[in-house]
Motif scaffolding. Structure first.
Motif, PDB file in Angstrom:
ATOM      1  N   SER A 182       0.822  -1.216   0.000  1.00 35.53           N
ATOM      2  CA  SER A 182       0.000   0.000   0.000  1.00 35.53           C
ATOM      3  C   SER A 182       0.852   1.261   0.000  1.00 35.53           C
ATOM      4  O   SER A 182       0.333   2.366  -0.121  1.00 35.53           O
ATOM      5  N   SER A 184       4.040   3.871  -1.354  1.00 33.38           N
ATOM      6  CA  SER A 184       4.424   4.437  -2.657  1.00 33.38           C
ATOM      7  C   SER A 184       5.820   4.013  -3.087  1.00 33.38           C
ATOM      8  O   SER A 184       6.210   4.247  -4.237  1.00 33.38           O
ATOM      9  N   GLU A 185       6.570   3.394  -2.169  1.00 33.99           N
ATOM     10  CA  GLU A 185       7.923   2.950  -2.502  1.00 33.99           C
ATOM     11  C   GLU A 185       7.927   1.472  -2.881  1.00 33.99           C
ATOM     12  O   GLU A 185       7.200   0.658  -2.300  1.00 33.99           O
ATOM     13  N   GLU A 258      -1.730   7.242  -8.568  1.00 33.91           N
ATOM     14  CA  GLU A 258      -0.473   7.971  -8.733  1.00 33.91           C
ATOM     15  C   GLU A 258       0.509   7.691  -7.600  1.00 33.91           C
ATOM     16  O   GLU A 258       1.695   8.025  -7.723  1.00 33.91           O
ATOM     17  N   ASN A 259       0.055   7.054  -6.533  1.00 37.05           N
ATOM     18  CA  ASN A 259       0.945   6.622  -5.462  1.00 37.05           C
ATOM     19  C   ASN A 259       1.138   5.103  -5.455  1.00 37.05           C
ATOM     20  O   ASN A 259       1.650   4.552  -4.483  1.00 37.05           O
ATOM     21  N   ASP A 260       0.751   4.466  -6.532  1.00 34.64           N
ATOM     22  CA  ASP A 260       0.947   3.024  -6.665  1.00 34.64           C
ATOM     23  C   ASP A 260       2.423   2.763  -6.943  1.00 34.64           C
ATOM     24  O   ASP A 260       2.988   3.300  -7.904  1.00 34.64           O
ATOM     25  N   TYR A 261       3.055   1.946  -6.110  1.00 36.36           N
ATOM     26  CA  TYR A 261       4.490   1.699  -6.299  1.00 36.36           C
ATOM     27  C   TYR A 261       4.792   1.073  -7.656  1.00 36.36           C
ATOM     28  O   TYR A 261       5.896   1.225  -8.195  1.00 36.36           O
ATOM     29  N   LYS A 264       6.359   2.956 -10.576  1.00 40.48           N
ATOM     30  CA  LYS A 264       7.792   3.203 -10.640  1.00 40.48           C
ATOM     31  C   LYS A 264       8.563   2.042 -11.281  1.00 40.48           C
ATOM     32  O   LYS A 264       9.783   2.121 -11.436  1.00 40.48           O
ATOM     33  N   GLU A 291      -3.288  10.157  -5.189  1.00 35.98           N
ATOM     34  CA  GLU A 291      -3.071   9.527  -3.885  1.00 35.98           C
ATOM     35  C   GLU A 291      -3.440   8.049  -3.877  1.00 35.98           C
ATOM     36  O   GLU A 291      -3.334   7.379  -2.836  1.00 35.98           O
ATOM     37  N   SER A 293      -3.248   4.151  -4.114  1.00 36.06           N
ATOM     38  CA  SER A 293      -2.198   3.161  -3.899  1.00 36.06           C
ATOM     39  C   SER A 293      -2.459   1.941  -4.772  1.00 36.06           C
ATOM     40  O   SER A 293      -3.366   1.921  -5.607  1.00 36.06           O
ATOM     41  N   HIS A 294      -1.678   0.895  -4.535  1.00 30.92           N
ATOM     42  CA  HIS A 294      -1.861  -0.349  -5.273  1.00 30.92           C
ATOM     43  C   HIS A 294      -3.222  -0.975  -4.981  1.00 30.92           C
ATOM     44  O   HIS A 294      -3.707  -1.785  -5.771  1.00 30.92           O
TER      45      HIS A 294
END
Length: 317
Positions: A182, A184-185, A258-261, A264, A291, A293-294
């Motif tokens: 959950s 962002s990294e 947009e914060n789903d790891y 990246k 905001e 997440s996955h």
């Protein structure tokens, strides 16, 4: 008032697959395909939303997951086309329930059979919406592009995830993965660490994921264990079909937080923002959830429901 979700076991291709259903389906059927460490329950908010709007919602536990039967030998990594089994299971469910066509919604590794089903069976597909994972015409390969401690590289090694997970009970494993995924990294273990070492019981759960939710996930994985879910998908990504000439004949909707790891990961942003998917899906729509997440379908259910219902409404009958 929420409708009661019904549960059944369907005999599909030699296995009894657990299927959750709700809704009468006046406007059509939506099939939800989960990822890892998810289960049918991951789609609870979306199932109620589409049922209230007049659709029938169907969410199976993927083979080997939750309340669905474990596939027999051979092991999935020894099968030449393990992903085709997932596509065939969807077709079997539609046939068993006498459903001529359906919308497909896939998340995480569930996106792969959703995309593949739409390509193989456009006559049975109204449209496909996938969360977090763009379509790839070639198998995913993180060797050389991601650190050695990246969890898919670790988990593809026979026995490694089993040993890592085996140090803890089922509930702790699900909790840790939900905490890690959950964020962002990108979850990457250092030398001397295993993936489960990246979080502990003092790390709080995401505010949108309750202890009661965790209990449901843990109870379902108590039934299936993690043996098959680890092997499929993590030891089968190299067996994904190469489809360089793929061309979707149905509408495709890609939604990503947009914060789903995963955003990246190598090639993912290029596929979504750079137009790669458009070359395979002429009727492509893309949306970003700020905001998100996955697990955005659980984190922001109202937003995902709004996007989903809009897509269903806009697709041709």
């Amino acid at each position: 008032m929420a409708q009661l979700i019904e549960h059944s076991q369907l005999p599909i291709r030699g296995l009894n697959l657990h299927v959750a259903q709700v809704g009468t389906g006046e406007l059509g059927t939506v099939v939800f395909l989960h990822g890892f460490p998810e289960i049918w329950y991951s789609w609870r908010h979306q199932m109620q939303a589409v049922a209230a709007a007049g659709y029938r919602a169907i969410a199976p536990d993927s083979r080997g997951y939750g309340l669905s039967d474990q596939p027999p030998e051979p092991e999935p990594e020894d099968v030449e086309t393990p992903w085709e089994d997932l596509v065939a299971d969807v077709l079997g469910i539609l046939d068993a329930l006498s459903i001529p066509k359906a919308f497909l919604v896939g998340k995480d590794f569930g996106a792969m059979p959703a995309y593949d089903f739409a390509l193989r069976h456009p006559d049975r597909t109204c449209g496909v919406m996938c969360l977090g994972i763009p379509f790839s015409p070639v198998p995913y390969n993180f060797e050389g592009t991601m650190p050695e401690g990246f969890y898919p590289l670790r988990w593809r090694q026979p026995g490694r995830a089993e040993a890592d997970f085996g140090r803890y009970d089922i509930r702790r494993v699900v909790r840790t993965i939900y905490v890690l995924f959950s964020g962002s990294e990108v979850p990457v273990a250092k030398v001397g660490q295993e993936t489960m070492d990246l979080a502990d019981d003092s790390t709080p759960l995401p505010e949108w994921f309750t202890e009661e939710d965790l209990d449901v996930y843990a109870s379902l994985y108590e039934k299936s264990g993690f043996g098959y879910p680890i092997r499929m998908p993590y030891r089968c990504t190299d067996k994904m079909t190469t489809q360089l000439d793929a061309k979707f004949q149905v509408p495709v909707f890609m939604v990503i937080g947009e914060n789903d790891y995963t955003f990246k990961l190598p090639g993912f942003e290029a596929a979504v923002r750079g137009g790669m998917m458009k070359s395979f899906a002429p009727d492509l729509k893309v949306a970003f959830v700020p905001e998100g997440s996955h697990f955005m379908q659980e984190q922001f259910p109202e937003k995902v429901n709004e996007l989903l219902l809009g897509f269903l409404k806009d697709c041709p009958p």
